[in-house]
Each structure stands twice: as structure tokens, then as C-alpha cells.
Design a protein around this motif. Sequence first.
Motif, mmCIF file in Angstrom:
data_model
loop_
_atom_site.group_PDB
_atom_site.id
_atom_site.type_symbol
_atom_site.label_atom_id
_atom_site.label_comp_id
_atom_site.label_asym_id
_atom_site.label_seq_id
_atom_site.Cartn_x
_atom_site.Cartn_y
_atom_site.Cartn_z
ATOM 1 N N VAL A 14 -0.439 108.461 -25.478
ATOM 2 C CA VAL A 14 -0.780 108.068 -24.117
ATOM 3 C C VAL A 14 -0.544 109.237 -23.153
ATOM 4 C CG1 VAL A 14 -0.294 105.617 -24.494
ATOM 5 C CG2 VAL A 14 1.542 107.148 -23.704
ATOM 6 N N THR A 15 -1.090 109.077 -21.959
ATOM 7 C CA THR A 15 -0.845 110.051 -20.889
ATOM 8 C C THR A 15 0.494 109.745 -20.230
ATOM 9 O OG1 THR A 15 -1.887 108.699 -19.187
ATOM 10 C CG2 THR A 15 -3.327 110.168 -20.463
ATOM 11 N N SER A 16 0.984 110.670 -19.432
ATOM 12 C CA SER A 16 2.246 110.443 -18.721
ATOM 13 C C SER A 16 2.139 109.252 -17.774
ATOM 14 C CB SER A 16 2.653 111.701 -17.961
ATOM 15 O OG SER A 16 1.650 112.089 -17.050
ATOM 16 N N THR A 17 0.975 109.055 -17.168
ATOM 17 C CA THR A 17 0.777 107.914 -16.266
ATOM 18 C C THR A 17 0.893 106.605 -17.027
ATOM 19 O OG1 THR A 17 -0.674 109.214 -14.838
ATOM 20 C CG2 THR A 17 -0.818 106.810 -14.644
ATOM 21 N N GLU A 18 0.249 106.534 -18.191
ATOM 22 C CA GLU A 18 0.311 105.321 -19.013
ATOM 23 C C GLU A 18 1.733 105.078 -19.509
ATOM 24 O OE1 GLU A 18 -4.081 105.216 -21.111
ATOM 25 O OE2 GLU A 18 -2.668 106.785 -21.717
ATOM 26 N N PHE A 19 2.407 106.136 -19.862
ATOM 27 C CA PHE A 19 3.781 106.027 -20.354
ATOM 28 C C PHE A 19 4.704 105.521 -19.252
ATOM 29 C CE2 PHE A 19 7.935 107.591 -21.717
ATOM 30 C CZ PHE A 19 7.913 107.386 -23.089
ATOM 31 N N GLU A 20 4.614 106.138 -18.099
ATOM 32 C CA GLU A 20 5.502 105.792 -16.980
ATOM 33 C C GLU A 20 5.229 104.398 -16.425
ATOM 34 O OE1 GLU A 20 4.993 109.034 -14.298
ATOM 35 O OE2 GLU A 20 5.891 110.478 -15.688
ATOM 36 N N TYR A 21 4.039 103.886 -16.647
ATOM 37 C CA TYR A 21 3.692 102.539 -16.187
ATOM 38 C C TYR A 21 4.627 101.493 -16.802
ATOM 39 C CZ TYR A 21 0.931 98.308 -15.354
ATOM 40 O OH TYR A 21 0.526 97.053 -14.969
ATOM 41 N N HIS A 22 5.079 101.757 -18.019
ATOM 42 C CA HIS A 22 5.898 100.779 -18.742
ATOM 43 C C HIS A 22 7.387 101.113 -18.728
ATOM 44 C CE1 HIS A 22 2.464 98.654 -20.478
ATOM 45 N NE2 HIS A 22 1.908 99.840 -20.699
ATOM 46 N N ILE A 23 7.759 102.252 -18.176
ATOM 47 C CA ILE A 23 9.114 102.762 -18.406
ATOM 48 C C ILE A 23 10.203 101.893 -17.768
ATOM 49 C CG2 ILE A 23 9.442 104.332 -16.426
ATOM 50 C CD1 ILE A 23 10.180 106.468 -18.674
ATOM 51 N N ASP A 24 9.857 101.151 -16.733
ATOM 52 C CA ASP A 24 10.845 100.288 -16.084
ATOM 53 C C ASP A 24 10.683 98.816 -16.468
ATOM 54 O OD1 ASP A 24 12.163 102.344 -14.665
ATOM 55 O OD2 ASP A 24 10.594 102.344 -13.150
ATOM 56 N N ASP A 25 9.818 98.533 -17.433
ATOM 57 C CA ASP A 25 9.587 97.153 -17.857
ATOM 58 C C ASP A 25 10.718 96.664 -18.764
ATOM 59 O OD1 ASP A 25 7.225 97.279 -16.480
ATOM 60 O OD2 ASP A 25 5.937 97.424 -18.259
ATOM 61 N N ASP A 26 10.824 95.369 -18.883
ATOM 62 C CA ASP A 26 11.746 94.751 -19.836
ATOM 63 C C ASP A 26 11.012 94.664 -21.175
ATOM 64 O OD1 ASP A 26 13.783 93.375 -21.069
ATOM 65 O OD2 ASP A 26 13.277 91.436 -20.161
ATOM 66 N N ILE A 27 11.219 95.660 -22.017
ATOM 67 C CA ILE A 27 10.414 95.821 -23.228
ATOM 68 C C ILE A 27 11.295 95.976 -24.470
ATOM 69 C CG2 ILE A 27 8.343 96.787 -22.124
ATOM 70 C CD1 ILE A 27 9.484 99.575 -22.605
ATOM 71 N N PRO A 28 10.711 95.773 -25.659
ATOM 72 C CA PRO A 28 11.482 95.871 -26.909
ATOM 73 C C PRO A 28 12.218 97.190 -27.086
ATOM 74 C CG PRO A 28 9.373 94.829 -27.337
ATOM 75 C CD PRO A 28 9.337 95.270 -25.904
ATOM 76 N N HIS A 29 11.688 98.265 -26.518
ATOM 77 C CA HIS A 29 12.355 99.565 -26.632
ATOM 78 C C HIS A 29 13.804 99.492 -26.157
ATOM 79 C CE1 HIS A 29 12.169 104.002 -26.941
ATOM 80 N NE2 HIS A 29 13.088 103.961 -25.993
ATOM 81 N N TYR A 30 14.014 98.851 -25.033
ATOM 82 C CA TYR A 30 15.358 98.766 -24.451
ATOM 83 C C TYR A 30 16.209 97.711 -25.143
ATOM 84 C CZ TYR A 30 13.022 101.534 -20.895
ATOM 85 O OH TYR A 30 12.298 102.507 -20.256
ATOM 86 N N TRP A 31 15.570 96.679 -25.671
ATOM 87 C CA TRP A 31 16.332 95.684 -26.428
ATOM 88 C C TRP A 31 16.899 96.334 -27.693
ATOM 89 C CZ3 TRP A 31 11.615 91.845 -26.766
ATOM 90 C CH2 TRP A 31 11.180 91.518 -25.471
ATOM 91 N N LEU A 32 16.065 97.130 -28.346
ATOM 92 C CA LEU A 32 16.501 97.815 -29.562
ATOM 93 C C LEU A 32 17.598 98.827 -29.232
ATOM 94 C CD1 LEU A 32 16.080 98.218 -32.598
ATOM 95 C CD2 LEU A 32 14.293 99.901 -32.047
ATOM 96 N N PHE A 33 17.428 99.542 -28.144
ATOM 97 C CA PHE A 33 18.438 100.501 -27.704
ATOM 98 C C PHE A 33 19.790 99.808 -27.488
ATOM 99 C CE2 PHE A 33 20.756 102.143 -23.999
ATOM 100 C CZ PHE A 33 21.086 103.415 -24.440
ATOM 101 N N ASP A 34 19.781 98.654 -26.845
ATOM 102 C CA ASP A 34 21.028 97.922 -26.589
ATOM 103 C C ASP A 34 21.694 97.497 -27.894
ATOM 104 O OD1 ASP A 34 20.727 98.176 -23.860
ATOM 105 O OD2 ASP A 34 19.865 96.180 -23.567
ATOM 106 N N GLU A 35 20.907 96.975 -28.818
ATOM 107 C CA GLU A 35 21.454 96.526 -30.104
ATOM 108 C C GLU A 35 22.024 97.705 -30.897
ATOM 109 O OE1 GLU A 35 21.763 93.502 -31.353
ATOM 110 O OE2 GLU A 35 20.673 92.362 -29.827
ATOM 111 N N PHE A 36 21.285 98.807 -30.920
ATOM 112 C CA PHE A 36 21.725 99.972 -31.683
ATOM 113 C C PHE A 36 22.938 100.622 -31.026
ATOM 114 C CE2 PHE A 36 21.213 104.328 -33.460
ATOM 115 C CZ PHE A 36 21.253 103.978 -34.800
ATOM 116 N N GLY A 37 22.944 100.644 -29.713
ATOM 117 C CA GLY A 37 24.085 101.195 -28.988
ATOM 118 C C GLY A 37 25.360 100.423 -29.267
ATOM 119 N N ASP A 38 25.256 99.097 -29.325
ATOM 120 C CA ASP A 38 26.418 98.267 -29.664
ATOM 121 C C ASP A 38 26.926 98.600 -31.064
ATOM 122 O OD1 ASP A 38 26.368 96.984 -27.222
ATOM 123 O OD2 ASP A 38 25.309 95.217 -27.962
ATOM 124 N N LEU A 39 25.988 98.800 -31.995
ATOM 125 C CA LEU A 39 26.364 99.141 -33.364
ATOM 126 C C LEU A 39 27.107 100.477 -33.405
ATOM 127 C CD1 LEU A 39 26.136 98.592 -36.451
ATOM 128 C CD2 LEU A 39 23.988 99.898 -36.381
#
Length: 201
Positions: A107-132
Motif C-alpha cells: 500500500v501507499t503511505s496514505t493507505e497505510f496511515e488511514y488505518h494506523i489509529d483504528d482498533d485493528i487486529p494488529h494492535y490486539w496481537l501486539f497487546d497479547e504478545f507484549g503480555d507474553l
Amino acid sequence: MDNLIKDWKCFCQGTQQFDKSHFTYLFHEEGIINNVNQITQFIPEQEKLTQVIKDVLSIKEVKDKVNITDEEIIFHAKNFILEQVSLLENLDDELRSATNDFEIIFVTSTEFEYHIDDDIPHYWLFDEFGDLIRDSKRNDDEVTFAFFEALYGIDNDYYLSWYIAAPLLEIKISLSSYYELWKNNCQILLIKDKLLILKNT
């Protein structure tokens, strides 16, 4: 730099107290690459950590473009997700589904940044892995905590810090695929049904 390293030595030796955030940018000072061993001498696995930190700092100074193929980027992006999932036992159904089946797209930077503040699986996975990761530290004393903060401060990147700190964990992690993405200026973002890849060139 000398003062910050002196502060670190005093802190590790217990002769002076500092807030852990005092050392967040310990690895940012000019010439630090030649003084890494002065910092790691107070940490288990000193030899391994010193070499990895030096490698990371060396690459950070010069990385400015993508040096791997799109096929290699796709491999590392997918592997990065799968490695985390393989170490997590109790993912909820929504996150399990999101990490099992996704389309990989550049994707382009615009497309990427469009989702960067969303509540998305990327951050859910980060939270789970961080706890581990936090639950898997061999030591969890003040020095270890401050050292992890300093590793994060290298590039304000938790995954990079966990890649470096792997020898300090009870569990076996690699995160080598993340490291390949990082050193080649690639970012990824897992949204519903898609894994977005941004090549920063």
C-alpha cells in the motif's frame, strides 16, 4: 554520554536511584556503539546482547532503502505474524480468525496511515504478545526494567527491543522476520482480512 553511562553504572550498582525513563535514550548518544559493553556488563547474556545491539545500531545509522525483494518482504511479513500466533495459546476467535486468513497487499503511505489509529487486529496481537513477553522475563528487577526501556528507546519500537532482548526471556522467540522488515524500512499493519505492507523508500 559519559554522564548518562555513569548514571547507569551507579543505578546498576545500587548507589544511586533514577526513574527508569531516565535511561530511555541511553543508546542514542554519539559514539555509543563503542560503549555498549559498559551498559550490558550488568545484564545476563552480555556477550550476545552486546553484539546484537551493535548490529542494530550500525544498521540504524545507514538504513535508507529497501534491499530485499517483494517476495522476501511478503515471506517475512507473514512469518512475523505466524511466529507470534504460534506462541500464543488463548487467542479469542476474532483475533484467531484475523491471523489465520489474510490477503497480503502493498500500500501507499496514505493507505497505510488511514488505518494506523483504528482498533485493528494488529494492535490486539501486539497487546497479547507484549503480555507474553512481560510474563517471560527471566528477571524483572529494576535494572532489567530500565534496560528494556533503553532497548525500546533505540528506535521507539517494542518489537525491535524484544528481538534484541530474546536471550533474557524464558520462552524462545526469534523475531528475525521483524528485524528483516525493520532494517529494510518496511512496516506492516494487520487489519481485518488484510496484511498491509508499506515500503518506505
